[in-house]
Design a protein around this motif. Sequence first.
Motif, PDB file in Angstrom:
ATOM      1  N   ARG A 186       6.840  18.224  -1.942  1.00 49.77           N
ATOM      2  CA  ARG A 186       7.634  18.960  -0.960  1.00 49.77           C
ATOM      3  C   ARG A 186       7.260  18.491   0.446  1.00 49.77           C
ATOM      4  O   ARG A 186       6.125  18.107   0.708  1.00 49.77           O
ATOM      5  CB  ARG A 186       7.412  20.461  -1.107  1.00 49.77           C
ATOM      6  CG  ARG A 186       7.726  20.958  -2.517  1.00 49.77           C
ATOM      7  CD  ARG A 186       7.603  22.469  -2.626  1.00 49.77           C
ATOM      8  NE  ARG A 186       7.720  22.904  -4.011  1.00 49.77           N
ATOM      9  CZ  ARG A 186       8.867  23.068  -4.653  1.00 49.77           C
ATOM     10  NH1 ARG A 186      10.016  22.832  -4.013  1.00 49.77           N
ATOM     11  NH2 ARG A 186       8.901  23.445  -5.913  1.00 49.77           N
ATOM     12  N   LYS A 187       8.236  18.519   1.327  1.00 47.43           N
ATOM     13  CA  LYS A 187       8.046  18.052   2.704  1.00 47.43           C
ATOM     14  C   LYS A 187       7.398  16.669   2.703  1.00 47.43           C
ATOM     15  O   LYS A 187       6.301  16.475   3.253  1.00 47.43           O
ATOM     16  CB  LYS A 187       7.199  19.050   3.492  1.00 47.43           C
ATOM     17  CG  LYS A 187       7.823  20.438   3.590  1.00 47.43           C
ATOM     18  CD  LYS A 187       6.930  21.380   4.368  1.00 47.43           C
ATOM     19  CE  LYS A 187       7.561  22.762   4.449  1.00 47.43           C
ATOM     20  NZ  LYS A 187       6.706  23.730   5.197  1.00 47.43           N
ATOM     21  N   PRO A 188       8.051  15.695   2.098  1.00 49.65           N
ATOM     22  CA  PRO A 188       7.417  14.380   1.907  1.00 49.65           C
ATOM     23  C   PRO A 188       7.358  13.523   3.164  1.00 49.65           C
ATOM     24  O   PRO A 188       6.695  12.488   3.155  1.00 49.65           O
ATOM     25  CB  PRO A 188       8.313  13.734   0.854  1.00 49.65           C
ATOM     26  CG  PRO A 188       9.664  14.326   1.110  1.00 49.65           C
ATOM     27  CD  PRO A 188       9.416  15.737   1.527  1.00 49.65           C
ATOM     28  N   GLY A 189       8.086  13.909   4.214  1.00 44.86           N
ATOM     29  CA  GLY A 189       8.184  13.030   5.364  1.00 44.86           C
ATOM     30  C   GLY A 189       9.259  11.981   5.112  1.00 44.86           C
ATOM     31  O   GLY A 189      10.277  12.268   4.479  1.00 44.86           O
ATOM     32  N   GLN A 190       9.027  10.792   5.563  1.00 40.29           N
ATOM     33  CA  GLN A 190      10.008   9.717   5.399  1.00 40.29           C
ATOM     34  C   GLN A 190       9.492   8.666   4.419  1.00 40.29           C
ATOM     35  O   GLN A 190       8.292   8.567   4.158  1.00 40.29           O
ATOM     36  CB  GLN A 190      10.313   9.071   6.762  1.00 40.29           C
ATOM     37  CG  GLN A 190      10.765  10.054   7.832  1.00 40.29           C
ATOM     38  CD  GLN A 190      11.981  10.861   7.393  1.00 40.29           C
ATOM     39  OE1 GLN A 190      12.906  10.340   6.764  1.00 40.29           O
ATOM     40  NE2 GLN A 190      11.995  12.153   7.722  1.00 40.29           N
ATOM     41  N   VAL A 191      10.430   7.907   3.852  1.00 40.94           N
ATOM     42  CA  VAL A 191      10.062   6.866   2.896  1.00 40.94           C
ATOM     43  C   VAL A 191       9.342   5.730   3.619  1.00 40.94           C
ATOM     44  O   VAL A 191       9.590   5.494   4.808  1.00 40.94           O
ATOM     45  CB  VAL A 191      11.316   6.345   2.154  1.00 40.94           C
ATOM     46  CG1 VAL A 191      11.926   7.437   1.315  1.00 40.94           C
ATOM     47  CG2 VAL A 191      12.346   5.785   3.124  1.00 40.94           C
ATOM     48  N   PRO A 192       8.470   5.020   2.899  1.00 42.94           N
ATOM     49  CA  PRO A 192       8.100   5.233   1.492  1.00 42.94           C
ATOM     50  C   PRO A 192       7.203   6.455   1.307  1.00 42.94           C
ATOM     51  O   PRO A 192       6.304   6.697   2.113  1.00 42.94           O
ATOM     52  CB  PRO A 192       7.376   3.941   1.125  1.00 42.94           C
ATOM     53  CG  PRO A 192       6.798   3.456   2.421  1.00 42.94           C
ATOM     54  CD  PRO A 192       7.774   3.854   3.482  1.00 42.94           C
ATOM     55  N   VAL A 193       7.467   7.188   0.201  1.00 43.01           N
ATOM     56  CA  VAL A 193       6.713   8.395  -0.112  1.00 43.01           C
ATOM     57  C   VAL A 193       5.692   8.061  -1.203  1.00 43.01           C
ATOM     58  O   VAL A 193       6.075   7.661  -2.309  1.00 43.01           O
ATOM     59  CB  VAL A 193       7.643   9.523  -0.585  1.00 43.01           C
ATOM     60  CG1 VAL A 193       6.825  10.753  -0.972  1.00 43.01           C
ATOM     61  CG2 VAL A 193       8.668   9.871   0.494  1.00 43.01           C
ATOM     62  N   ALA A 194       4.423   8.219  -0.890  1.00 43.41           N
ATOM     63  CA  ALA A 194       3.370   7.915  -1.870  1.00 43.41           C
ATOM     64  C   ALA A 194       3.257   9.047  -2.884  1.00 43.41           C
ATOM     65  O   ALA A 194       3.460  10.222  -2.566  1.00 43.41           O
ATOM     66  CB  ALA A 194       2.040   7.702  -1.159  1.00 43.41           C
ATOM     67  N   PHE A 195       2.928   8.685  -4.121  1.00 45.00           N
ATOM     68  CA  PHE A 195       2.747   9.693  -5.160  1.00 45.00           C
ATOM     69  C   PHE A 195       1.595   9.306  -6.079  1.00 45.00           C
ATOM     70  O   PHE A 195       1.239   8.133  -6.219  1.00 45.00           O
ATOM     71  CB  PHE A 195       4.031   9.870  -5.994  1.00 45.00           C
ATOM     72  CG  PHE A 195       4.373   8.696  -6.872  1.00 45.00           C
ATOM     73  CD1 PHE A 195       3.833   8.566  -8.148  1.00 45.00           C
ATOM     74  CD2 PHE A 195       5.230   7.700  -6.418  1.00 45.00           C
ATOM     75  CE1 PHE A 195       4.137   7.483  -8.960  1.00 45.00           C
ATOM     76  CE2 PHE A 195       5.551   6.611  -7.222  1.00 45.00           C
ATOM     77  CZ  PHE A 195       5.008   6.507  -8.495  1.00 45.00           C
ATOM     78  N   THR A 196       1.023  10.322  -6.723  1.00 40.69           N
ATOM     79  CA  THR A 196       0.046  10.159  -7.795  1.00 40.69           C
ATOM     80  C   THR A 196       0.521  11.007  -8.960  1.00 40.69           C
ATOM     81  O   THR A 196       0.680  12.219  -8.813  1.00 40.69           O
ATOM     82  CB  THR A 196      -1.359  10.591  -7.368  1.00 40.69           C
ATOM     83  OG1 THR A 196      -1.793   9.782  -6.272  1.00 40.69           O
ATOM     84  CG2 THR A 196      -2.345  10.444  -8.518  1.00 40.69           C
ATOM     85  N   LEU A 197       0.772  10.378 -10.090  1.00 42.38           N
ATOM     86  CA  LEU A 197       1.310  11.066 -11.262  1.00 42.38           C
ATOM     87  C   LEU A 197       0.235  11.081 -12.348  1.00 42.38           C
ATOM     88  O   LEU A 197      -0.103  10.038 -12.919  1.00 42.38           O
ATOM     89  CB  LEU A 197       2.562  10.330 -11.746  1.00 42.38           C
ATOM     90  CG  LEU A 197       3.472  11.045 -12.737  1.00 42.38           C
ATOM     91  CD1 LEU A 197       3.985  12.353 -12.171  1.00 42.38           C
ATOM     92  CD2 LEU A 197       4.643  10.135 -13.112  1.00 42.38           C
ATOM     93  N   ASP A 198      -0.326  12.250 -12.623  1.00 44.25           N
ATOM     94  CA  ASP A 198      -1.418  12.375 -13.588  1.00 44.25           C
ATOM     95  C   ASP A 198      -0.875  12.613 -14.998  1.00 44.25           C
ATOM     96  O   ASP A 198       0.102  13.345 -15.178  1.00 44.25           O
ATOM     97  CB  ASP A 198      -2.329  13.521 -13.182  1.00 44.25           C
ATOM     98  CG  ASP A 198      -2.896  13.340 -11.786  1.00 44.25           C
ATOM     99  OD1 ASP A 198      -3.842  12.554 -11.635  1.00 44.25           O
ATOM    100  OD2 ASP A 198      -2.369  13.974 -10.849  1.00 44.25           O
ATOM    101  N   TYR A 199      -1.536  12.019 -15.994  1.00 43.72           N
ATOM    102  CA  TYR A 199      -1.112  12.178 -17.388  1.00 43.72           C
ATOM    103  C   TYR A 199      -2.325  12.156 -18.300  1.00 43.72           C
ATOM    104  O   TYR A 199      -3.421  11.725 -17.923  1.00 43.72           O
ATOM    105  CB  TYR A 199      -0.121  11.082 -17.789  1.00 43.72           C
ATOM    106  CG  TYR A 199      -0.720   9.689 -17.836  1.00 43.72           C
ATOM    107  CD1 TYR A 199      -1.242   9.165 -19.021  1.00 43.72           C
ATOM    108  CD2 TYR A 199      -0.761   8.885 -16.695  1.00 43.72           C
ATOM    109  CE1 TYR A 199      -1.803   7.898 -19.066  1.00 43.72           C
ATOM    110  CE2 TYR A 199      -1.315   7.615 -16.733  1.00 43.72           C
ATOM    111  CZ  TYR A 199      -1.834   7.132 -17.912  1.00 43.72           C
ATOM    112  OH  TYR A 199      -2.392   5.874 -17.961  1.00 43.72           O
ATOM    113  N   ASP A 200      -2.114  12.644 -19.531  1.00 37.18           N
ATOM    114  CA  ASP A 200      -3.166  12.682 -20.546  1.00 37.18           C
ATOM    115  C   ASP A 200      -3.083  11.397 -21.372  1.00 37.18           C
ATOM    116  O   ASP A 200      -2.091  11.173 -22.076  1.00 37.18           O
ATOM    117  CB  ASP A 200      -2.974  13.898 -21.445  1.00 37.18           C
ATOM    118  CG  ASP A 200      -4.139  14.112 -22.415  1.00 37.18           C
ATOM    119  OD1 ASP A 200      -4.873  13.142 -22.689  1.00 37.18           O
ATOM    120  OD2 ASP A 200      -4.309  15.239 -22.897  1.00 37.18           O
ATOM    121  N   PRO A 201      -4.081  10.520 -21.315  1.00 37.75           N
ATOM    122  CA  PRO A 201      -4.003   9.245 -22.048  1.00 37.75           C
ATOM    123  C   PRO A 201      -3.957   9.414 -23.560  1.00 37.75           C
ATOM    124  O   PRO A 201      -3.546   8.491 -24.268  1.00 37.75           O
ATOM    125  CB  PRO A 201      -5.271   8.500 -21.603  1.00 37.75           C
ATOM    126  CG  PRO A 201      -6.200   9.576 -21.156  1.00 37.75           C
ATOM    127  CD  PRO A 201      -5.345  10.647 -20.572  1.00 37.75           C
TER     128      PRO A 201
END
Length: 249
Positions: A186-201
Amino acid sequence: MRQFLCISLILPLLACAGGQKPPAVPPPEAPTATAVPSPAAAPSAPISAGQLTGGWGRTIRSGVAGREGFLLDADGRFALVGIFSMDGVAWRLEGDTLILSTSTERYPDEQESRLHIDELTPTHLILSGKDYLAGSWQRSDLKNVTGTVTYRQRIALTPEAVVQVELRDVSRQDAEAPLLARRLIRKPGQVPVAFTLDYDPSLIEKGHDYAVSARISDRGQLQFVTDTRVPVLTSTAPTPVEIAVVPVR
């Protein structure tokens, strides 16, 4: 003087003869032991944020096959894994209370959950409270996919914009790709928008194909989507990954 001594000796004998016992002489009192105060119990060591930092997981309690978990990052970021009904925002520790901030797509305002830490070991965590996240958790080695979401158009995002990134198993073309991880920004600002997507290996299967996708909504309207497959978790997939989205037609 002799008369007095005789009388004093005769009186006790007369008392015994009359069936009365001579007055009892109380025994000397035993010396009272001095009470020694017991040493005060050593206070338990306070819980530190470092003991909680990292991944925690458990088998899904609703009877559905699979696992769910959460990640407490050292910078205060709180991420949910395998729990798609809400989104993690932040976390903090107050004494022996773990405070988790979450939001949902329908109710974007942050909500706080206060969970008491009943037990904490290097491998085990028990939380109590009136919240879905209460219960028993075990240490889990969560992984993540990092990258950016971007587009070429010169369109500015407003503070109401929301970026959604998903990780799916895209091995089967004839069925809906199972969702493994999701992140709302939410409220990401402007692109490029950095992300970290966590998952269970533990959910990643050898020989399967996995891909990430993104979508951007602004002021309640879908604006951008992914129109090509962006592979991840393979030896040839770039890290970090870039997700290019295009305007919705």
